[in-house]
Scaffold this active site. Structure first.
Site, mmCIF file in Angstrom:
data_model
loop_
_atom_site.group_PDB
_atom_site.id
_atom_site.type_symbol
_atom_site.label_atom_id
_atom_site.label_comp_id
_atom_site.label_asym_id
_atom_site.label_seq_id
_atom_site.Cartn_x
_atom_site.Cartn_y
_atom_site.Cartn_z
ATOM 1 N N THR A 1 37.022 43.841 27.488
ATOM 2 C CA THR A 1 36.323 43.631 28.741
ATOM 3 C C THR A 1 34.875 43.277 28.436
ATOM 4 O OG1 THR A 1 35.566 44.662 30.821
ATOM 5 C CG2 THR A 1 35.847 46.109 28.943
ATOM 6 N N GLU B 1 30.329 49.483 31.644
ATOM 7 C CA GLU B 1 30.802 50.609 32.453
ATOM 8 C C GLU B 1 32.313 50.784 32.314
ATOM 9 O OE1 GLU B 1 29.127 52.777 34.504
ATOM 10 O OE2 GLU B 1 27.163 51.977 33.966
ATOM 11 N N TRP C 1 39.248 49.180 33.618
ATOM 12 C CA TRP C 1 39.034 50.569 33.210
ATOM 13 C C TRP C 1 40.233 51.128 32.433
ATOM 14 C CZ3 TRP C 1 37.649 48.500 37.894
ATOM 15 C CH2 TRP C 1 36.293 48.499 38.205
ATOM 16 N N GLY C 2 41.063 50.237 31.897
ATOM 17 C CA GLY C 2 42.169 50.665 31.051
ATOM 18 C C GLY C 2 43.427 51.043 31.787
ATOM 19 N N CYS D 1 38.163 38.146 52.103
ATOM 20 C CA CYS D 1 39.208 37.825 51.130
ATOM 21 C C CYS D 1 40.594 38.180 51.670
ATOM 22 C CB CYS D 1 38.941 38.553 49.814
ATOM 23 S SG CYS D 1 37.561 37.870 48.865
#
Length: 389
Positions: free
Chosen positions: A198, A202, A179-180, A355
């Site tokens: 990307t 979205e 998202w930058g 994870c």
């Protein structure tokens, strides 16, 4: 009419399966229906046959279906992986099928490049806004001398900028920009110009909104399509989607786009072994077409193209990052449950906590690798912690 002989045989088989699983859990100190936080609580006895038949895929799907619980799921997985019990689940049909697919096809070729964006990163910006830090960094934080997720992620972004020696006005390519978050930070704090790419629609939409007014360009683009010069290149948590059949192409792309005196920083989850497949449950529900690189695979892919200047492992920091993400996700569930199902909640919980347990058990690593094209004169000097410099 009930065939009691058949019932008796089924009960006998089930008892044998349960006895076998109990014995396999013993080295990990895990008890079925025990009282400790990491003990497994069985809600449906069909769990045992499902795990024997489908391995880790069956275990994960059974959790999603509510067939079992563990008060501390992360601690359950830490113990399972420390005892190497995952090997007991390895030779199952789902695992064999994924291995054959990896051998016979290129699951990360250009035609499939956007599948991961659609499946995972387009799951909903509201989900990621709640789960992540204020900058929406979806990679491991750097918890050195930090206490909060926001601080750890800013420390990581700053560490990256200092490792590449970022200067005002320099042009940087961010492969897998999310998202930058890095692009925004590098532009605001270092005066850099950033091109971020990307495969998530979205991410492009929100990334452009968050970086408005900055010298930042966010593109919906596959890495193989980039062919222009940059002072530096960073790639934070993207090569996990590239696949070993494409590592050389990935490295050649970075080499082609990097100026001769530039730095390429690769930030990736790493595997202790060279494998072609990922866990079947992760493959099906979280990261399709994913593969964690090994040291050997990355070394071979970069050979003859780059000089490896520095290799840092802070995989233990991913445990803390994942636990922070889970806490945010769990605390924000009331805001999300009108959009997502209860099964999604269990799936996402299983993803984050399994994870976390994996990194805690040192099954997975987190590497930051610094590459140059021709070698840095005098050698690479790792930056000091921010409080020291």
């Amino acid at each position: 009419m009930i065939n009691w002989q058949e019932v008796k045989e089924k009960v006998t088989i089930m008892n044998r399966i349960i006895k076998k699983i109990k014995a396999e859990l013993e080295p990990a100190g895990i008890h079925i229906n025990g009282t400790r936080p990491w003990d497994i609580q069985v809600k449906d006895d069909r769990l045992f046959e499902r795990v024997v038949r489908n391995g880790s895929l069956g275990l994960g799907e059974a959790y999603m279906d509510g067939w079992w619980e563990a008060e501390a799921l992360d601690r359950f997985f830490t113990r399972v992986l420390q005892a190497r019990l995952e090997k007991k689940l390895a030779l199952k049909p789902a695992v064999i099928l994924e291995y054959l697919k990896s051998l016979l096809t290129n699951r990360q070729n250009q035609d499939k490049a956007y599948e991961i964006g659609e499946h995972h990163y387009d799951a909903g910006n509201d989900l990621y806004k709640i789960m992540l830090d204020k900058r929406m960094v979806y990679t491991c934080g750097y918890w050195q001398e930090t206490e909060t997720l926001d601080e750890a992620q800013e420390a990581k972004l700053d560490l990256v900028c200092r490792k590449i020696g970022l200067q005002s006005g320099q042009r940087v390519l961010d492969i897998g920009c999310g998202w930058g978050s890095f692009a925004q930070y590098a532009a605001e704090e270092y005066g850099a110009e950033v091109v971020g790419i990307t495969v998530s629609k979205e991410q492009v939409e929100l990334g452009r909104e968050r970086c408005k007014g900055l010298p930042v360009e966010i593109r919906l683009q596959d890495y193989r399509e980039v062919n222009e010069p940059f002072d530096h290149i960073v790639s934070l948590g993207m090569i996990e989607h590239v696949g070993s059949k494409n590592y050389r192409t990935y490295m050649q792309t970075a080499h082609r786009c990097l100026k001769d005196d530039g730095i390429f920083l690769l930030h990736t989850i790493g595997s202790n072994r060279s494998v072609r497949t990922t866990d079947p449950w992760i493959e099906k529900y979280i990261f399709p077409n994913s593969q964690l690189p090994s040291i050997r695979q990355l070394a071979l892919a970069s050979e003859g193209l780059f000089v490896m200047e520095d290799w840092q492992n802070f995989g233990v920091h991913y445990d803390k990052t994942l636990m922070a993400w889970y806490q945010n996700f769990d605390a924000g569930w009331d805001e999300l449950k009108s959009t997502y199902s209860e099964r999604f909640y269990r799936m996402w919980t299983y993803y984050l906590l399994s994870c976390a347990g994996s990194f805690r058990a040192r099954k997975n690593q987190l590497w930051q690798i610094v590459f140059s094209k021709q070698g840095i004169s005098g050698g690479f000097v790792p930056p000091r912690y921010r409080s020291e410099g």
